[in-house]
Scaffold this active site. Structure first.
Site, PDB file in Angstrom:
ATOM      1  N   ASP A  79       0.816  -1.212   0.000  1.00  0.00           N
ATOM      2  CA  ASP A  79       0.000   0.000   0.000  1.00  0.00           C
ATOM      3  C   ASP A  79       0.852   1.264   0.000  1.00  0.00           C
ATOM      4  OD1 ASP A  79      -1.773  -2.127   0.853  1.00  0.00           O
ATOM      5  OD2 ASP A  79      -3.186  -0.560   1.429  1.00  0.00           O
ATOM      6  N   CYS A 120       0.852  -7.857   4.939  1.00  0.00           N
ATOM      7  CA  CYS A 120       0.355  -6.501   4.746  1.00  0.00           C
ATOM      8  C   CYS A 120      -1.126  -6.442   4.392  1.00  0.00           C
ATOM      9  CB  CYS A 120       1.236  -5.778   3.741  1.00  0.00           C
ATOM     10  SG  CYS A 120       2.916  -5.569   4.384  1.00  0.00           S
ATOM     11  N   ASP A 121      -1.581  -5.248   4.128  1.00  0.00           N
ATOM     12  CA  ASP A 121      -2.974  -4.843   4.291  1.00  0.00           C
ATOM     13  C   ASP A 121      -4.014  -5.783   3.688  1.00  0.00           C
ATOM     14  OD1 ASP A 121      -1.264  -2.781   4.937  1.00  0.00           O
ATOM     15  OD2 ASP A 121      -2.741  -1.255   4.503  1.00  0.00           O
ATOM     16  N   CYS A 198       4.628  -1.936   8.519  1.00  0.00           N
ATOM     17  CA  CYS A 198       4.835  -0.635   9.159  1.00  0.00           C
ATOM     18  C   CYS A 198       4.596  -0.713  10.665  1.00  0.00           C
ATOM     19  CB  CYS A 198       3.920   0.408   8.526  1.00  0.00           C
ATOM     20  SG  CYS A 198       4.275   0.683   6.779  1.00  0.00           S
ATOM     21  N   GLU A 447      -7.440   4.768  -1.007  1.00  0.00           N
ATOM     22  CA  GLU A 447      -7.318   5.398   0.306  1.00  0.00           C
ATOM     23  C   GLU A 447      -7.074   6.895   0.149  1.00  0.00           C
ATOM     24  OE1 GLU A 447      -5.490   1.748   2.987  1.00  0.00           O
ATOM     25  OE2 GLU A 447      -4.176   3.401   2.401  1.00  0.00           O
ATOM     26  N   SER A 473      -6.419   5.006   5.343  1.00  0.00           N
ATOM     27  CA  SER A 473      -5.393   4.110   5.850  1.00  0.00           C
ATOM     28  C   SER A 473      -5.589   3.911   7.346  1.00  0.00           C
ATOM     29  CB  SER A 473      -4.016   4.716   5.594  1.00  0.00           C
ATOM     30  OG  SER A 473      -3.022   4.037   6.327  1.00  0.00           O
TER      31      SER A 473
END
Length: 557
Positions: A79, A120-121, A198, A447, A473
């Site tokens: 992302d 991840c996302d 992150c 986003e 986000s």
């Protein structure tokens, strides 16, 4: 009896055995359960670089427990790299692409169980959706968060740690003269010091935490940093665990139940998790054939206060959360409101899994009687702008902006909004309306991450409200409302808001309203959406509303 035996035993299946043997498998290996080890390793996404090592350890665990691992990969987009350009249109759609990959590979080869590795996302929920479709014994392991950067002076979060999300926020600070170019470059070079997802509680770490809450991964594993050796041993144990599930015939739908998803909603509220969790948990509920709608989600969420002040809703990072005890401790603090009797991937109940954990830092993980905010982490709003619901994050909204009223300033896309904000078109008290960014309208539901980060960096995060049929986000803070449904593409009221309309957002009251008669305005033809092509054409044609989880239907209702 495991199902791969159906195509591996007897003279009539010699051709299949021959194909496996041509890859180097022995006859002995083909008498054991074949376990899919599915990973999204790549060197584009820093959260996934570690998955090559983890995959090897998982395979060793499977072998040690009497199984035969077979590995295949799937995509894993970042992302952060895709943010605020055309690439973001593809990020949410990759969730269904990943689910399709897992379904197709697992069914085509009649595999017996799954260990899924991602970080991840959209990768994490995509893998869970795929596993639910095939309903086999499943264990999930994530790659782990990055270690945070350290910045003790002038830290906007108030602590000593920083993360990737500070960079875009610092763009606004640079533009308004609050920091120098040299300071900005230092932040760029020091905010993300290691591989991993992150360091803040964005969607990546939110979904890894919620997978653990639902029982798909080992207790305490979601928050182990990517560079810690414990993550390697957890991978080995996960490989062993899937074999135990195969022998006991415990499948993913035995683990992901209504109670497990409800627990995830409650923990998401308590930790201040990402608004994207609404999309993903609704989609997971759909695939698991669990009855759940967005308004029930909102009611459940607001019943649990915000207990963990993690970036972007506080000063702490995933490292702090991990050192305090992580998800098991969070679940212990919430044990009076959770159902802890469901089975998990360990073969034990959640209650048994968390029994030995103790809270090591009550400032990081608060108790129910000492919340960070008495309000929940996620709220679902409703009103004449969003009759089918909209999503916001009370835990990340400043107190003074929980009730916001102001004139609309319309932008037809995120790109247009960014140009306007950078040109100083937006001022204190405005309600920025960004439309045509829903799952169909985008297409892809981009986003509005950078929009909010730039506003926060310009010290307008609590003085301007952003509302959109797109999404945000997990790292966003300020005053914002996303997932407005119906979206503009579906002729939702947001398509007919005009510049200057007075909009009221009442987060705690659960409403979003415009002083306008939308029925009267529908007589005026609105702007047609830009045509889509390639996969985005198919996505626009088939995707459900964000209020349903933006899934693509996989069965006839």
């Amino acid at each position: 009896m495991w199902r791969s035996k159906d195509i591996l035993e007897g003279p009539e299946w010699a051709n299949v055995r021959a194909l496996y043997k041509s890859s180097g498998f022995s006859g002995e290996e083909l008498t054991k359960p074949l376990i899919a080890v599915v990973n999204s390793y790549n060197t584009v996404c820093p959260g996934h670089v570690v998955l090559k090592q983890l995959t090897q350890r998982v395979k060793e665990g499977i072998y040690a427990a009497g199984g035969t691992p077979v590995e295949f990969g799937t995509i894993g987009a970042c992302d952060g790299v895709a943010m605020s350009h055309k690439g973001m249109q593809y990020i949410l759609p990759t969730r269904e692409m990943i689910a399709d990959d897992i379904e197709a590979m697992t069914e085509a080869h009649r595999l017996d169980g799954l260990v899924i590795l991602g970080s991840c996302d959209k990768i994490v929920p995509g893998m869970i959706l795929g596993a639910l479709r095939v309903n086999l014994p499943t264990v999930f392991i994530n790659g782990g968060p990055t270690l945070p950067g350290r910045m003790k002076e002038n830290n906007p979060y108030g602590g000593e740690y920083i993360d990737h999300s500070i960079i875009q926020q610092s763009e606004g600070a640079l533009k308004s003269g609050k920091i120098s170019m040299k300071e900005f470059e230092w932040i760029e070079n020091n905010a993300v010091p290691t591989i991993g997802s992150c360091a803040m509680l964005g969607t990546a770490n939110t979904m890894c935490c919620l997978a653990e809450v639902m029982g798909l991964s080992f207790p305490g594993s979601a928050t182990i940093p990517a560079v810690y050796s414990r993550r390697q041993s957890i991978a080995f144990e996960s490989g062993m665990a899937v074999m135990d599930l195969v022998r006991k015939d415990i499948r993913i739908k035995d683990i992901i139940t209504k109670q497990a998803v409800t627990n995830a909603i409650k923990v998401n509220s308590a930790i201040g998790g990402s608004t994207n969790a609404v999309l993903h948990l609704l989609a997971i509920a759909y695939e698991a054939q669990i009855d759940l709608d967005i308004f029930e989600f909102g009611r459940i969420s607001m019943s649990v206060p915000h207990l963990v002040p993690m970036i972007p809703a506080g000063q702490f990072t995933l490292l702090d959360f991990h050192e305090a005890g992580g998800i098991p401790v969070m679940m212990k603090e919430l044990e009076t409101v959770l159902d802890l009797d469901g089975i998990t991937c360990t073969g034990h109940t959640s209650r048994e899994n968390i029994m030995e954990y103790r809270n090591k830092d009550s400032d990081v993980i608060r108790s129910l009687d000492r919340p960070v905010h008495t309000r929940g982490g996620i709220a679902v709003l409703r009103g004449n702008i969003a009759p089918d619901g909209a999503v916001t994050k009370p835990s990340a909204i400043p107190e003074q902006a929980l009730w916001f009223r102001g004139p609309a300033k319309i932008y037809e896309s995120e790109h247009e909004a960014l140009l306007g904000i950078r040109a100083s078109q937006v001022g204190e008290g405005d309600v920025v309306v960004i439309r045509n960014e829903g799952p169909k309208g985008g297409p892809g539901m981009q986003e509005m991450y950078k929009v909010m980060k730039v506003l926060v960096g310009m010290e307008l995060g609590s003085k301007v409200c952003v509302i959109t049929d797109g999404r945000f986000s997990g790292s966003n803070n300020g005053c914002f409302v996303g997932h407005i449904c119906p979206e503009a593409f579906d002729d939702g009221p947001i398509a007919y808001i005009q510049d200057g309309d007075i909009i009221t957002v009442d987060v705690l009251g659960g409403t979003i309203h415009a002083d306008a008669d939308f029925n009267q305005r529908r007589a005026v033809r609105r702007k047609e959406a830009e045509p889509a092509s390639g996969y985005l054409y198919q996505y626009r044609k088939n995707v459900a509303s964000a209020s349903q989880g933006a899934y693509i239907a996989t069965r006839q209702e």
